[in-house]
Scaffold this active site. Structure first.
Site, short mmCIF file in Angstrom:
data_model
loop_
_atom_site.label_atom_id
_atom_site.label_comp_id
_atom_site.label_asym_id
_atom_site.label_seq_id
_atom_site.Cartn_x
_atom_site.Cartn_y
_atom_site.Cartn_z
CG LEU A 80 0.95 4.60 2.11
CD1 LEU A 80 0.50 3.36 2.84
CD2 LEU A 80 0.90 4.40 0.61
CB ILE A 81 -1.60 11.23 1.14
CG1 ILE A 81 -0.27 11.67 1.75
CG2 ILE A 81 -2.69 12.28 1.37
CD1 ILE A 81 0.36 12.88 1.09
CG HIS A 87 -4.28 2.55 -4.26
ND1 HIS A 87 -3.84 1.44 -4.94
CD2 HIS A 87 -3.18 3.28 -3.97
CE1 HIS A 87 -2.53 1.49 -5.06
NE2 HIS A 87 -2.10 2.60 -4.48
CG PHE A 112 4.93 1.21 10.67
CD1 PHE A 112 4.65 0.39 9.60
CD2 PHE A 112 4.13 2.32 10.87
CE1 PHE A 112 3.60 0.67 8.73
CE2 PHE A 112 3.08 2.62 10.01
CZ PHE A 112 2.82 1.79 8.94
NE ARG A 126 0.35 12.36 11.96
CZ ARG A 126 -0.56 13.31 12.04
NH1 ARG A 126 -0.51 14.36 11.25
NH2 ARG A 126 -1.54 13.23 12.93
#
Length: 158
Positions: A80-81, A87, A112, A126
């Site tokens: 997720l960015i 959102h 996770f 990452r």
């Protein structure tokens, strides 16, 4: 008495739930997870990869996998960015909580490996190949937690 996880993955089965959204980064996480599992003795035949459309769908797939009784752990991967709207916050919170709930409700280790970054550059760092890959870290945590859960289970039989 002290219990600690082992890095012995041989003979254990793992599922990986990988989001297709932000695919470049998710694929990097998947490469890292598969490499780590292999390094710790998990055979390719003992790894099942399930691809879901986005991060929001990860907890549901993880839940179904965890309840099959087939896997010693479920590894959740996605990216997720942050954008310009809320959102990101809603999805990140729901996914984090959902993944944690699956593990707590099923007793199966669910790890996770979902990136929640502010920029694509952070996601690239990452998810890059190497020891700092967050998919790798999630896979290693799954192996260790699987062995910890097994050790705790043996306490009840002693």
């Amino acid at each position: 008495m002290e219990l600690q996880g082992s890095r012995e993955g041989s003979g254990r089965r793992f599922a990986i739930v990988a989001s297709s959204f932000n695919k470049e980064f998710a694929e990097g996480l998947l490469r890292g997870a598969r490499a780590a599992l292999s390094e710790w003795g998990v055979s390719d035949a003992d790894v099942t990869v399930v691809r879901v459309p986005g991060a929001y769908e990860i907890p549901l797939a993880a839940s179904h996998l965890a309840t099959t009784g087939r896997f010693h752990g479920v590894i959740c991967l996605g990216c997720l960015i942050k954008g310009d709207t809320m959102h990101f916050e809603y999805i990140a919170e729901a996914v984090s909580h959902g993944i944690m709930t699956v593990g707590a409700d099923t007793g199966v280790p669910v790890t996770f490996g979902v990136l929640t970054t502010l920029t694509e550059e952070q996601a690239a760092i990452r998810s890059a190949d190497g020891p700092d890959n967050k998919g790798r870290e999630a896979a290693l945590a799954a192996v260790e937690m699987a062995t910890i859960v097994e050790a705790i289970g043996r306490l009840g039989r002693a």
